[in-house]
Design a protein around this motif. Structure first.
Motif, PDB file in Angstrom:
ATOM      1  N   GLY A 144       0.964  -1.189   0.091  1.00 25.78           N
ATOM      2  CA  GLY A 144       0.116  -0.005   0.002  1.00 25.78           C
ATOM      3  C   GLY A 144       0.822   1.179  -0.119  1.00 25.78           C
ATOM      4  O   GLY A 144       1.980   1.190  -0.463  1.00 25.78           O
ATOM      5  N   ASN A 145       0.151   2.331   0.497  1.00 29.25           N
ATOM      6  CA  ASN A 145       0.980   3.478   0.578  1.00 29.25           C
ATOM      7  C   ASN A 145       1.821   3.650   1.716  1.00 29.25           C
ATOM      8  O   ASN A 145       1.615   4.031   2.840  1.00 29.25           O
ATOM      9  CB  ASN A 145       0.128   4.699   0.565  1.00 29.25           C
ATOM     10  CG  ASN A 145       0.234   6.080   0.359  1.00 29.25           C
ATOM     11  OD1 ASN A 145       1.555   6.336   0.300  1.00 29.25           O
ATOM     12  ND2 ASN A 145      -0.496   7.022   0.328  1.00 29.25           N
ATOM     13  N   VAL A 146       3.190   3.155   1.620  1.00 29.90           N
ATOM     14  CA  VAL A 146       4.226   3.211   2.526  1.00 29.90           C
ATOM     15  C   VAL A 146       5.395   3.814   2.302  1.00 29.90           C
ATOM     16  O   VAL A 146       5.833   3.639   1.040  1.00 29.90           O
ATOM     17  CB  VAL A 146       4.663   1.766   3.032  1.00 29.90           C
ATOM     18  CG1 VAL A 146       3.279   1.075   4.016  1.00 29.90           C
ATOM     19  CG2 VAL A 146       4.938   0.825   2.026  1.00 29.90           C
ATOM     20  N   HIS A 147       6.008   4.515   3.223  1.00 31.09           N
ATOM     21  CA  HIS A 147       7.172   5.449   2.792  1.00 31.09           C
ATOM     22  C   HIS A 147       8.092   5.404   3.798  1.00 31.09           C
ATOM     23  O   HIS A 147       7.727   5.179   5.203  1.00 31.09           O
ATOM     24  CB  HIS A 147       6.733   6.696   2.517  1.00 31.09           C
ATOM     25  CG  HIS A 147       5.848   6.987   1.288  1.00 31.09           C
ATOM     26  ND1 HIS A 147       6.365   7.012  -0.139  1.00 31.09           N
ATOM     27  CD2 HIS A 147       4.602   7.015   1.236  1.00 31.09           C
ATOM     28  CE1 HIS A 147       5.344   7.107  -0.907  1.00 31.09           C
ATOM     29  NE2 HIS A 147       4.362   7.089  -0.227  1.00 31.09           N
ATOM     30  N   HIS A 148       9.233   5.935   3.794  1.00 26.37           N
ATOM     31  CA  HIS A 148      10.281   6.345   4.897  1.00 26.37           C
ATOM     32  C   HIS A 148      10.501   5.408   5.869  1.00 26.37           C
ATOM     33  O   HIS A 148      10.019   5.924   6.938  1.00 26.37           O
ATOM     34  CB  HIS A 148       9.734   7.742   5.342  1.00 26.37           C
ATOM     35  CG  HIS A 148       9.599   8.864   4.369  1.00 26.37           C
ATOM     36  ND1 HIS A 148      10.316   9.153   3.460  1.00 26.37           N
ATOM     37  CD2 HIS A 148       8.390   9.453   3.835  1.00 26.37           C
ATOM     38  CE1 HIS A 148      10.004  10.104   2.595  1.00 26.37           C
ATOM     39  NE2 HIS A 148       8.637  10.397   2.900  1.00 26.37           N
ATOM     40  N   VAL A 149      11.262   4.484   5.722  1.00 27.81           N
ATOM     41  CA  VAL A 149      11.481   3.684   6.845  1.00 27.81           C
ATOM     42  C   VAL A 149      13.147   4.038   7.578  1.00 27.81           C
ATOM     43  O   VAL A 149      13.898   4.407   6.950  1.00 27.81           O
ATOM     44  CB  VAL A 149      11.568   2.168   6.485  1.00 27.81           C
ATOM     45  CG1 VAL A 149      12.567   1.861   5.407  1.00 27.81           C
ATOM     46  CG2 VAL A 149      11.831   1.160   7.799  1.00 27.81           C
ATOM     47  N   VAL A 150      12.928   4.222   8.883  1.00 29.67           N
ATOM     48  CA  VAL A 150      14.098   4.352   9.730  1.00 29.67           C
ATOM     49  C   VAL A 150      14.234   3.586  10.857  1.00 29.67           C
ATOM     50  O   VAL A 150      13.208   3.117  11.283  1.00 29.67           O
ATOM     51  CB  VAL A 150      14.123   6.088  10.209  1.00 29.67           C
ATOM     52  CG1 VAL A 150      14.230   7.027   8.850  1.00 29.67           C
ATOM     53  CG2 VAL A 150      12.964   6.339  11.041  1.00 29.67           C
ATOM     54  N   THR A 151      15.460   3.419  11.342  1.00 27.13           N
ATOM     55  CA  THR A 151      15.570   2.769  12.629  1.00 27.13           C
ATOM     56  C   THR A 151      16.324   3.613  13.888  1.00 27.13           C
ATOM     57  O   THR A 151      16.872   4.637  13.770  1.00 27.13           O
ATOM     58  CB  THR A 151      16.867   1.673  12.404  1.00 27.13           C
ATOM     59  OG1 THR A 151      16.650   1.122  11.071  1.00 27.13           O
ATOM     60  CG2 THR A 151      17.051   0.598  13.510  1.00 27.13           C
ATOM     61  N   ASP A 152      15.365   3.113  15.052  1.00 22.38           N
ATOM     62  CA  ASP A 152      15.971   4.174  16.275  1.00 22.38           C
ATOM     63  C   ASP A 152      17.129   3.371  16.775  1.00 22.38           C
ATOM     64  O   ASP A 152      17.563   2.323  16.541  1.00 22.38           O
ATOM     65  CB  ASP A 152      14.790   4.242  17.206  1.00 22.38           C
ATOM     66  CG  ASP A 152      14.150   3.065  17.763  1.00 22.38           C
ATOM     67  OD1 ASP A 152      14.733   2.330  18.002  1.00 22.38           O
ATOM     68  OD2 ASP A 152      12.952   3.187  18.558  1.00 22.38           O
ATOM     69  N   GLU A 153      17.493   4.057  18.000  1.00 25.57           N
ATOM     70  CA  GLU A 153      18.546   3.452  18.651  1.00 25.57           C
ATOM     71  C   GLU A 153      18.440   1.972  19.330  1.00 25.57           C
ATOM     72  O   GLU A 153      19.413   1.414  19.678  1.00 25.57           O
ATOM     73  CB  GLU A 153      19.229   4.327  19.637  1.00 25.57           C
ATOM     74  CG  GLU A 153      18.029   4.673  20.814  1.00 25.57           C
ATOM     75  CD  GLU A 153      18.776   5.704  21.900  1.00 25.57           C
ATOM     76  OE1 GLU A 153      19.515   5.449  22.695  1.00 25.57           O
ATOM     77  OE2 GLU A 153      18.035   6.841  21.705  1.00 25.57           O
ATOM     78  N   TYR A 154      17.287   1.514  19.505  1.00 28.61           N
ATOM     79  CA  TYR A 154      16.891   0.432  20.249  1.00 28.61           C
ATOM     80  C   TYR A 154      16.750  -0.553  18.968  1.00 28.61           C
ATOM     81  O   TYR A 154      16.134  -1.844  19.278  1.00 28.61           O
ATOM     82  CB  TYR A 154      15.562   0.544  20.789  1.00 28.61           C
ATOM     83  CG  TYR A 154      15.609   1.684  21.936  1.00 28.61           C
ATOM     84  CD1 TYR A 154      16.508   1.311  23.084  1.00 28.61           C
ATOM     85  CD2 TYR A 154      15.050   2.882  21.852  1.00 28.61           C
ATOM     86  CE1 TYR A 154      16.666   2.336  24.074  1.00 28.61           C
ATOM     87  CE2 TYR A 154      15.134   3.806  22.829  1.00 28.61           C
ATOM     88  CZ  TYR A 154      15.922   3.490  24.026  1.00 28.61           C
ATOM     89  OH  TYR A 154      16.154   4.515  24.969  1.00 28.61           O
ATOM     90  N   GLY A 155      16.732  -0.187  17.742  1.00 29.93           N
ATOM     91  CA  GLY A 155      16.599  -1.311  16.565  1.00 29.93           C
ATOM     92  C   GLY A 155      15.031  -1.286  16.100  1.00 29.93           C
ATOM     93  O   GLY A 155      14.730  -2.043  15.219  1.00 29.93           O
TER      94      GLY A 155
END
Length: 177
Positions: A147-158
């Motif tokens: 679907g309409n998915v964008h912009h994946v990022v990881t935080d300091e906890y994974g």
């Protein structure tokens, strides 16, 4: 990078790796026909321009350092892996054949994102259509969301965060075991 835009960057062992786009922005027609990988040595200032292994790719939008200390890239609908020790691409795998990537229109600079999760898998979004997991060992792609998915990022906890439907922020828990 002459007559191209640098649209993605990653740093590894004193070198900056940049994926390019043939589009320069501001509505200017491209003068180049193929994206490149730019390798910049931060100690010497030297630049190396590397051709992508598949001819005709116009963008190398996502560049990241993988869990194997190689440079992983998404160039349109290809997964590419550049091995800095060998100085060449070692993987070129076409994925997502069903995506309708425009042949005559500019591909958006945010069209593909790639990051590493706490589980040492690669996670990405592509063409506003999928959130996926890529196993760097087998190169197997698993679709996690359509679907309409964008912009994946990881935080300091994974944990992974991505945007769905233009504004909804979602968290995907990743087990590091």
């Amino acid at each position: 990078m002459p007559e191209q835009s640098i649209v993605s960057l990653a740093y590894l062992d004193g070198k900056v790796y940049g994926g390019t786009s043939i589009w320069g922005g501001l509505g200017i027609e491209p003068t180049q026909t193929e994206a490149k990988l730019l390798v910049h040595d931060t100690a010497t200032g030297a630049n190396q321009i590397v051709d992508l292994p598949t001819r005709g790719l116009r963008t190398a939008l996502a560049v990241t350092v993988g869990p194997d200390n190689r440079i992983w890239m998404v160039a349109e609908d290809h997964i590419l892996v550049y091995d800095p020790r060998l100085g060449r691409f070692v993987v070129d795998q076409k994925v997502f054949d069903e995506l309708d990537i425009p042949s005559d229109d500019q591909v958006d600079a945010h069209d593909a994102i790639l990051t590493v999760g706490a589980d040492s898998m690669l996670y990405g979004t592509i063409h506003g259509s999928y959130l996926y997991r890529l196993d760097p060992g087998s190169l197997r792609v698993t679709i996690l969301r359509r679907g309409n998915v964008h912009h994946v990022v990881t935080d300091e906890y994974g944990n992974l965060y991505y945007v769905e439907n233009g504004y909804e922020l979602h968290r995907l828990l990743v087990d590091d075991k």
